[in-house]
Design a protein around this motif. Structure first.
Motif, mmCIF file in Angstrom:
data_model
loop_
_atom_site.group_PDB
_atom_site.id
_atom_site.type_symbol
_atom_site.label_atom_id
_atom_site.label_comp_id
_atom_site.label_asym_id
_atom_site.label_seq_id
_atom_site.Cartn_x
_atom_site.Cartn_y
_atom_site.Cartn_z
ATOM 1 N N ASP A 394 18.127 -43.157 73.485
ATOM 2 C CA ASP A 394 17.745 -44.318 72.659
ATOM 3 C C ASP A 394 16.238 -44.598 72.738
ATOM 4 N N PRO B 55 29.741 -52.582 60.623
ATOM 5 C CA PRO B 55 28.379 -53.136 60.682
ATOM 6 C C PRO B 55 28.325 -54.627 60.355
ATOM 7 N N ALA B 58 29.531 -56.443 63.958
ATOM 8 C CA ALA B 58 28.689 -56.387 65.172
ATOM 9 C C ALA B 58 27.581 -55.377 64.948
ATOM 10 N N SER B 59 26.493 -55.548 65.691
ATOM 11 C CA SER B 59 25.438 -54.538 65.583
ATOM 12 C C SER B 59 25.758 -53.397 66.552
ATOM 13 N N TYR B 60 25.294 -52.213 66.210
ATOM 14 C CA TYR B 60 25.666 -51.021 66.974
ATOM 15 C C TYR B 60 25.206 -51.151 68.433
ATOM 16 N N ARG B 62 23.627 -50.147 71.517
ATOM 17 C CA ARG B 62 22.760 -49.077 72.006
ATOM 18 C C ARG B 62 21.799 -49.655 73.039
ATOM 19 N N ARG B 85 25.780 -54.025 77.544
ATOM 20 C CA ARG B 85 26.102 -53.901 76.127
ATOM 21 C C ARG B 85 27.383 -54.670 75.818
ATOM 22 N N ALA B 89 31.408 -55.119 70.419
ATOM 23 C CA ALA B 89 30.755 -54.180 69.498
ATOM 24 C C ALA B 89 31.215 -52.748 69.784
ATOM 25 N N TYR B 93 33.031 -50.430 66.994
ATOM 26 C CA TYR B 93 32.532 -49.112 66.586
ATOM 27 C C TYR B 93 33.436 -47.998 67.120
#
Lengths: 534, 298
Positions: A394, B55, B58-60, B62, B85, B89, B93
């Protein structure tokens, strides 16, 4: 050294298979009172023993168990310095002759005295039979060993090499000549029954997938009064660290040999009846950029990659602050004698990374991505690396670089590492105790753990000179110059030294903490001295 | 049925078309009287919607967050994992990639399985060879082999889809073949043979429609099994590290050693797997019951 790489990679492949059996193994059984010396110490591990022959062992459990039977000549301090163990004195009489003076008061459990002949036999047999353990890797410049008296062994070297005596002394186990000598090749001897031990314990019972029982051996000179304080050590096999922690909390085991996952250190410190011990790290985690693969042969690309990792975040989040920066140098701060504090860690600076890539002739597309994609391999059995691998991906994306993490089962990982089948190698070394030795293995063209495939004549010259010199000050200058080259040219991207934590029940005291997960609180001298207060 | 006796392909087709809506309506009427079936269908539809609009929900997930291993709260409905995290989410996903794996693996397995099945049923000489092959595949220890293949090839979405499809088609083939064998012996298929020399036409027009209900059930069951197997592989670390899946959430929870402290990291992905597998199973049972005149009691 291959074993070092393998050892740190972790344990779960075997764990998964042994898990089902291990899960039903423990039964709640209170430890006996330690005051009379009859106590039993139960230790959790996550893997079975693969090899009972210490000269070819390659899992952590192999190392922990065989160390309790086959002594090392030297042990190590928290700063990587060598300390006496079986050997009381060591050194060189001339550049191609080294020696060890050993204790005269140790015996094998069958009554045979442990003498310099055993030491000479072990070294000569390993040189001849080439077993695949760490020791053979240390013997490149070793020619032969001879017991010149019952307590003195002399080693002839093919060329001057200052690393042989300390490293062979630390990594090598001494095995009984009267047992191993009858078995033919030491590379093939399974040593899976009728064990003969020099103490403090001797393996007596094996229940694969469940437990390994070791009984006390006397006399053992490093125990109080020559008698190990507990009568029995039982290693119990658990499927993974989660079940180990549960077993420790329930009192099914007294200690966990494996290092705790960083996120579990604080919760366990707060848990009643559990003591968490800090084990100083003596290794490092790193990213090696395979210089055989274009464009990783370009220093600007490697520097760009170095600026595209948020090292602080990895240490803070994944390692919960339980790691220290090495200043992007292969000589960690813990090696006080050699460390160069002037080397500064590469900053996490995606803009700088982009600039370096532009300087190298790359142009980003409309979305800010450079036409660069790298495959990064790591071992799935190394949970800490597996966690930060995604962060590295990332972070690199922020600099427009594509990194594709490829987590691999341990054997596949080792095979791909051997074949150089990767762009970036992510992993760690458990013990990097001596810069000159480590650099010959990591940075010389044919070095067994030269994962960057670096072949730079200026670096090779420095490392070769450092290996040959026995003058410590001269050696320090040489390895520091080499470390600076490694730092500036990014021949290796060293990220941190992790300090480890292990846990035991609070009613057990007297553990001697030694650096790295390999020694930690389960080193023979530690287990020969533990006591139970209840 | 008069038109069938007249043995013209066109009229047979007409009869088929005329019968189909009536059968479909009867099936649907029976299906909708089964609350479990409806519940399962709603649940599956919900999961598909979650996968499609991920999407928006939730936001991805990462990078990393600062709130590490926090229990469920208003800010993080399903809590946070060891890197801070959002588990919600990750599950959302994860639904997407689980559905993708299920769809991909099922599509491939169904295409291979049905092709082999109808060819085996129709062409007797094929049956001998394919029968042995299917028996061989069915006798293989599937999970260890999947682990082996995934470990050797290296984990990625494509690998997982291919591995799952590779080991799923024989079961589809076995089920569909037995149904198809019964159909090829029926008089109207013999009649069709007299009407045309094209086996392909007969397979397409008569055999496939006749086995369609079995295929439908196979699709749902294969998909749910694919999700389970994919989760199993991901839990062993052999999932795609570049996309979230329910198995990967479990794997990371196990790797972090936080399973017993942070129950939320394992509970929610497990519930998602459970929901999908139970819904798929109930749906196929309800559909099977509904289309069978003996069980639908109409």
């Amino acid at each position: 050294m291959r074993r070092r790489a393998g050892l740190m990679a972790g344990t779960a492949a075997v764990t998964v298979l042994t898990g089902a059996l291990g899960a039903c193994a423990p039964s709640k059984k209170a430890a006996e009172s330690g005051s009379g010396g009859g106590a039993e110490l139960r230790i959790a591990t996550t893997t079975d023993v693969v090899n009972f022959n210490p000269l070819i062992g390659n899992s952590r459990t192999d190392y922990w168990l065989t160390n309790l039977m086959y002594p090392h000549l030297l042990t190590v301090g928290n700063d990587g310095s060598k300390r006496p163990s079986l050997a009381t004195k060591w050194g060189y009489t001339n550049p191609t002759t080294g020696f060890y003076e050993i204790r005269g008061d140790m015996k094998w459990s069958d009554g045979t005295p442990l003498t310099a002949s055993d030491v000479a036999y072990t070294l000569n047999a390993v040189k001849k039979d080439k077993p695949s353990g760490t020791l053979y890797g240390q013997l490149a410049n070793f020619s032969s060993a001879k017991a010149v008296s019952p307590t003195r062994v002399e080693l002839k070297l093919s060329k001057p090499d200052a690393t042989v005596i300390p490293e062979v002394g630390f990594w090598g186990n001494v095995v009984p000549e009267h047992v191993f000598g009858k078995a033919g090749s030491v590379a093939k001897f399974a040593n899976n029954a009728n064990w003969v031990s020099a103490g403090p314990f001797r393996l007596t019972k094996v229940a694969k997938g469940q437990s390994y029982t070791l009984e006390r051996v006397t006399p053992y000179p490093f125990a109080p009064g020559g008698r190990p304080t507990v009568s029995r050590i039982v290693y119990k096999v658990y499927p993974d660290v989660n079940t180990e922690i549960l077993a420790l909390k329930n009192g099914d085991v007294d200690a966990i040999a494996n290092a705790l996952p960083p996120a579990q250190v604080q919760p366990l410190k707060k848990a009643a009846g559990i003591t968490v011990e800090e084990v100083p790290g003596l290794g490092y985690a790193h990213l090696a950029y395979n210089m055989d693969k274009k464009p990783l042969d370009n220093v600007k690309v490697r520097q760009a990659l170095s600026h595209a990792v948020d090292y602080d975040a990895i240490r803070k989040v994944v390692l919960q602050g339980q790691a220290v920066s090495t200043g992007s140098s292969p000589i960690m701060p813990v090696l006080k004698q050699f460390h160069d504090p002037s080397l500064q860690e590469y900053t996490f600076d995606p803009a700088m990374a982009r600039k370096l890539l532009q300087d190298a002739g790359y142009t980003a597309d409309g979305s800010g991505k450079f036409p660069l994609s790298f495959r990064m391999i790591y071992s799935l059995q190394d949970p800490v690396t597996a966690q930060w691998a995604t962060l590295v991906r990332d972070d690199a994306a922020k600099a427009g670089i594509t990194i594709k993490p490829q987590g691999l089962e341990r054997n596949t990982y080792l095979a791909k590492t051997d074949a150089g089948d990767y762009d970036i190698y992510a992993g760690n070394f458990a013990i990097m105790d001596d810069p000159a030795t480590n650099m010959t293995l990591t940075y010389l063209p044919k070095g067994i753990i030269n994962y960057s495939h670096v072949d730079a004549s200026d670096l090779s010259t420095l490392v070769t000179k450092a290996q040959a010199t026995t003058d410590v000050n001269e050696q320090k200058k040489l390895v520091q110059a080499a470390a600076k080259l490694v730092h500036d040219q990014v021949y290796d991207n060293v990220m941190y030294t992790q300090n480890l934590y292990v846990a035991h029940r609070s009613n057990w005291t007297g553990f001697v903490v030694k650096p790295s997960e390999l020694l930690s609180i389960v080193d023979p001298q530690s287990l020969a001295n533990v006591k139970s207060s209840s | 049925m008069t038109s069938l006796i007249e043995s013209t392909a066109g009229t047979a087709d007409a009869a088929d078309v005329a019968d189909r809506p009536a059968a479909a309506k009867a099936t649907w009427d029976a299906f909708r009287r089964n609350p479990l079936g409806i519940l399962a269908m709603v649940l599956l539809a919900l999961l598909i919607v979650v996968a499609l609009v991920a999407p928006l929900l939730a936001s991805y997930p990462r990078g990393h967050g600062t709130a590490i291993l926090r229990p469920p709260s208003a800010a993080h409905w399903f809590g946070t994992d060891n890197l801070g995290r959002d588990v919600f989410a990750e599950v959302v996903y994860g639904t997407r990639s689980s559905m993708l794996v299920a769809a991909g693996a099922t599509a491939l397995a169904i295409v291979i399985g049905v092709t082999v099945a109808v060819c085996s049923a129709y062409f007797r000489w094929v049956d001998g060879v394919m029968g042995v092959l299917v028996d061989l595949f069915l006798s293989l220890p599937v999970l260890p082999l999947m682990i082996l293949v995934a470990a050797l090839v290296g984990p990625s979405l494509q690998t997982i889809v291919l591995v799952l499809a590779f080991f799923s088609w024989p079961e589809v083939s076995r089920v569909v073949r037995s149904q198809a064998l019964a159909v090829v012996r029926l008089p109207y298929v013999d009649a069709a043979r007299l009407a045309t020399g094209s086996p392909l036409w007969i397979i397409r027009k008569h055999l496939l429609p006749a086995v369609a209900p079995v295929i439908a059930v196979s699709v749902v069951l294969t998909a749910s099994r694919a999700v389970l197997s994919a989760a199993g592989l991901a839990f062993l670390g052999l999932g795609d590290p570049n996309s979230w899946s329910w198995g990967r959430i479990l794997f990371e929870a196990q790797q972090s050693g936080a399973m017993q402290e942070a129950w939320w990291t394992t509970l929610f992905p497990s519930l998602a797997i459970l929901a999908l597998v139970v819904a798929a199973t109930l749906l196929s049972i309800a559909y099977n019951d509904a289309r069978d005149p003996r069980t639908r009691k109409d």
